[in-house]
Scaffold this motif. Structure first.
Motif, PDB file in Angstrom:
ATOM      1  N   LEU A   1       0.287  -0.713  11.469  1.00  0.00           N
ATOM      2  CA  LEU A   1      -0.333  -1.228  12.693  1.00  0.00           C
ATOM      3  C   LEU A   1      -1.789  -1.626  12.465  1.00  0.00           C
ATOM      4  CD1 LEU A   1       1.197   1.225  15.299  1.00  0.00           C
ATOM      5  CD2 LEU A   1       1.363  -1.263  15.387  1.00  0.00           C
ATOM      6  N   ARG A   2      -2.507  -0.840  11.695  1.00  0.00           N
ATOM      7  CA  ARG A   2      -3.913  -1.174  11.419  1.00  0.00           C
ATOM      8  C   ARG A   2      -4.019  -2.506  10.684  1.00  0.00           C
ATOM      9  NH1 ARG A   2      -7.414  -1.607   7.556  1.00  0.00           N
ATOM     10  NH2 ARG A   2      -5.932  -0.967   5.951  1.00  0.00           N
ATOM     11  N   ILE A   3      -3.174  -2.681   9.671  1.00  0.00           N
ATOM     12  CA  ILE A   3      -3.197  -3.928   8.896  1.00  0.00           C
ATOM     13  C   ILE A   3      -2.845  -5.115   9.787  1.00  0.00           C
ATOM     14  CG2 ILE A   3      -2.021  -5.195   7.057  1.00  0.00           C
ATOM     15  CD1 ILE A   3      -1.742  -2.452   5.621  1.00  0.00           C
ATOM     16  N   ALA A   4      -1.815  -4.941  10.601  1.00  0.00           N
ATOM     17  CA  ALA A   4      -1.405  -6.027  11.499  1.00  0.00           C
ATOM     18  C   ALA A   4      -2.537  -6.387  12.453  1.00  0.00           C
ATOM     19  CB  ALA A   4      -0.162  -5.623  12.272  1.00  0.00           C
ATOM     20  N   LYS A   5      -3.198  -5.374  13.011  1.00  0.00           N
ATOM     21  CA  LYS A   5      -4.286  -5.632  13.956  1.00  0.00           C
ATOM     22  C   LYS A   5      -5.407  -6.415  13.296  1.00  0.00           C
ATOM     23  CE  LYS A   5      -7.294  -3.348  17.335  1.00  0.00           C
ATOM     24  NZ  LYS A   5      -7.650  -2.052  17.964  1.00  0.00           N
ATOM     25  N   GLU A   6      -5.765  -6.051  12.066  1.00  0.00           N
ATOM     26  CA  GLU A   6      -6.844  -6.743  11.364  1.00  0.00           C
ATOM     27  C   GLU A   6      -6.466  -8.181  11.022  1.00  0.00           C
ATOM     28  OE1 GLU A   6      -9.070  -5.012   8.269  1.00  0.00           O
ATOM     29  OE2 GLU A   6      -8.968  -2.967   9.083  1.00  0.00           O
ATOM     30  N   MET A   7      -5.172  -8.442  10.863  1.00  0.00           N
ATOM     31  CA  MET A   7      -4.736  -9.796  10.537  1.00  0.00           C
ATOM     32  C   MET A   7      -4.600 -10.681  11.774  1.00  0.00           C
ATOM     33  SD  MET A   7      -2.019  -9.167   7.432  1.00  0.00           S
ATOM     34  CE  MET A   7      -2.001 -10.898   6.978  1.00  0.00           C
TER      35      MET A   7
ATOM     36  N   ASN B   1       1.184   4.097  11.058  1.00  0.00           N
ATOM     37  CA  ASN B   1      -0.198   3.925  11.526  1.00  0.00           C
ATOM     38  C   ASN B   1      -0.916   2.845  10.716  1.00  0.00           C
ATOM     39  OD1 ASN B   1       0.115   5.950  13.426  1.00  0.00           O
ATOM     40  ND2 ASN B   1      -0.839   7.535  12.166  1.00  0.00           N
ATOM     41  N   GLU B   2      -0.714   2.891   9.410  1.00  0.00           N
ATOM     42  CA  GLU B   2      -1.385   1.926   8.534  1.00  0.00           C
ATOM     43  C   GLU B   2      -0.809   0.521   8.724  1.00  0.00           C
ATOM     44  OE1 GLU B   2      -4.371   1.026   5.727  1.00  0.00           O
ATOM     45  OE2 GLU B   2      -4.000   2.679   7.113  1.00  0.00           O
TER      46      GLU B   2
ATOM     47  N   ILE C   1      -8.804  -9.230   4.667  1.00  0.00           N
ATOM     48  CA  ILE C   1      -8.962  -7.939   5.333  1.00  0.00           C
ATOM     49  C   ILE C   1      -9.039  -6.822   4.309  1.00  0.00           C
ATOM     50  CG2 ILE C   1      -7.642  -8.820   7.292  1.00  0.00           C
ATOM     51  CD1 ILE C   1      -5.429  -6.802   6.398  1.00  0.00           C
ATOM     52  N   ASN C   2      -9.368  -5.633   4.778  1.00  0.00           N
ATOM     53  CA  ASN C   2      -9.450  -4.451   3.932  1.00  0.00           C
ATOM     54  C   ASN C   2      -8.100  -3.745   3.915  1.00  0.00           C
ATOM     55  OD1 ASN C   2     -10.256  -2.210   2.459  1.00  0.00           O
ATOM     56  ND2 ASN C   2     -11.117  -1.173   4.248  1.00  0.00           N
ATOM     57  N   VAL C   3      -7.302  -3.991   2.881  1.00  0.00           N
ATOM     58  CA  VAL C   3      -5.991  -3.350   2.772  1.00  0.00           C
ATOM     59  C   VAL C   3      -6.160  -1.983   2.126  1.00  0.00           C
ATOM     60  CG1 VAL C   3      -3.694  -3.502   1.763  1.00  0.00           C
ATOM     61  CG2 VAL C   3      -4.823  -5.557   2.614  1.00  0.00           C
TER      62      VAL C   3
ATOM     63  N   LYS D   1       0.844  -1.188   0.000  1.00  0.00           N
ATOM     64  CA  LYS D   1       0.000   0.000   0.000  1.00  0.00           C
ATOM     65  C   LYS D   1       0.880   1.238   0.000  1.00  0.00           C
ATOM     66  CE  LYS D   1      -4.133   1.855   2.190  1.00  0.00           C
ATOM     67  NZ  LYS D   1      -5.195   1.604   3.180  1.00  0.00           N
ATOM     68  N   LYS D   2       0.485   2.251  -0.762  1.00  0.00           N
ATOM     69  CA  LYS D   2       1.248   3.497  -0.833  1.00  0.00           C
ATOM     70  C   LYS D   2       0.618   4.523   0.101  1.00  0.00           C
ATOM     71  CE  LYS D   2       2.745   2.761  -5.617  1.00  0.00           C
ATOM     72  NZ  LYS D   2       2.032   1.507  -5.916  1.00  0.00           N
ATOM     73  N   VAL D   3       1.448   5.072   0.978  1.00  0.00           N
ATOM     74  CA  VAL D   3       0.976   6.018   1.983  1.00  0.00           C
ATOM     75  C   VAL D   3       1.894   7.233   1.999  1.00  0.00           C
ATOM     76  CG1 VAL D   3       0.338   6.330   4.403  1.00  0.00           C
ATOM     77  CG2 VAL D   3       0.175   4.060   3.368  1.00  0.00           C
ATOM     78  N   ARG D   4       1.334   8.405   2.136  1.00  0.00           N
ATOM     79  CA  ARG D   4       2.161   9.611   2.241  1.00  0.00           C
ATOM     80  C   ARG D   4       2.553   9.838   3.691  1.00  0.00           C
ATOM     81  NH1 ARG D   4       1.282  14.279  -2.154  1.00  0.00           N
ATOM     82  NH2 ARG D   4       0.765  12.970  -3.925  1.00  0.00           N
TER      83      ARG D   4
END
Length: 295
Positions: free
Chosen positions: A219-225, A216-217, A293-295, A206-209
């Motif tokens: 951590l969110r992805i890890a939490k959802e997994m 933050n993202e 999950i929602n990536v 995922k591309k994030v600025r």
């Protein structure tokens, strides 16, 4: 059941304190600058000097395990009457698996009473290293090499290695990321979250600025997994404080306490040649797949 020794290579970033304590043997890989001095075994370059040289514009290159060194190290265990289970970094990024597998096949013919299993982790750094933690725990439970192999193979795609880097040029320079992806990210000041795909290659997830948003993202992805609370590590190049802060957030936001002695791991210089300084990663054994999950 014969005794067996666990092997890995330095690119799985198993913490050296843990490896020594648990009897896991780590095979070296190598890196060098244009001056021709080869580091990684008898000669190791401290991380401050290594990343200073990268920052000053020197190009570092890496090479995989040395076949002769692998043979001598494997054979030393075989002569003790021990079998071998080796879990090696991704064949998609290094020739080390091929080297270890070939040497293992040769030695199996020479030592027909011994067993040698060499596994391709299809992962790198802490995402691969956690397989050794699982293998060692199973070994202490009295499981056979075959049982360990079969279990890890069955959940291999659930071992996740995700990371962010400050500058994509090092990955592009080392052939780990396409020049287009690198130029795109640099031009827009994007901090992509990178991961190891099913083929064991580094690709953008995922591309994030901005780096803050990328963390933050991550951590969110890890939490959802839904990471296993036992098998989770943070990894870093040069900036240990960033890895400790990430561990703090995992504790506060995911409710998981990371073993700070052996599961905050420094990414070795062979990988660091491609990530550059200030890479920050997270490895974990997930209960849910990325596709769920929602990536």
């Amino acid at each position: 059941m014969a005794e067996f020794t666990l092997f890995t290579d330095v690119n799985t970033d198993v913490h050296p304190v843990y490896a020594e304590r648990e009897g896991i043997i780590i095979l070296p890989q190598y890196y060098y600058f244009e001056d021709g001095v080869v580091y990684g075994d008898e000669i190791v370059l401290d991380e401050e000097t290594f990343y200073r040289r990268l920052a000053e514009g020197e190009t570092a290159k890496s090479t995989g395990c040395n076949p002769d060194r692998v043979r001598r190290t494997f054979e030393a265990e075989l002569k003790k009457g021990k079998d071998i289970l080796a879990i090696i970094c991704s064949s998609g990024l290094s020739g080390s698996f091929s080297t270890c597998y070939t040497v293992g096949e040769e030695l199996a013919a020479e030592y027909p009473d011994r067993k040698i299993i060499v596994m391709d982790s299809l992962n790198e750094s802490s995402g691969a290293g956690l397989m050794l933690y699982v293998a060692r725990d199973m070994q202490k439970e009295g499981r056979t090499m075959e049982e360990i192999r079969d279990y890890i193979e069955s959940v291999k795609q659930n071992f996740q290695g995700m990371f962010i880097v400050d500058d994509l040029k090092y990955l592009v320079r080392g052939g780990r990321l396409s020049a287009f992806s690198g130029a795109f990210g640099t031009m827009l000041d994007i901090k992509p979250i990178l991961y190891l795909n099913e083929e064991g290659k580094i690709v953008p997830l995922k591309k994030v600025r901005t780096r803050k948003r990328a963390i933050n993202e991550l951590l969110r992805i890890a939490k959802e997994m839904e990471p296993d609370p036992i098998y989770i590590c943070t990894a870093y190049t040069y900036d240990k404080t960033a890895a400790e802060e990430l561990a703090d957030r995992i504790r506060d936001e995911l409710g998981i306490e990371i073993d700070r002695e052996v599961k905050i791991v420094m990414i070795n210089n062979t990988i660091g040649a491609h990530t550059g300084p200030n890479a920050l990663g997270l490895g974990f054994l997930a209960r849910r797949k990325l596709s769920e999950i929602n990536v």
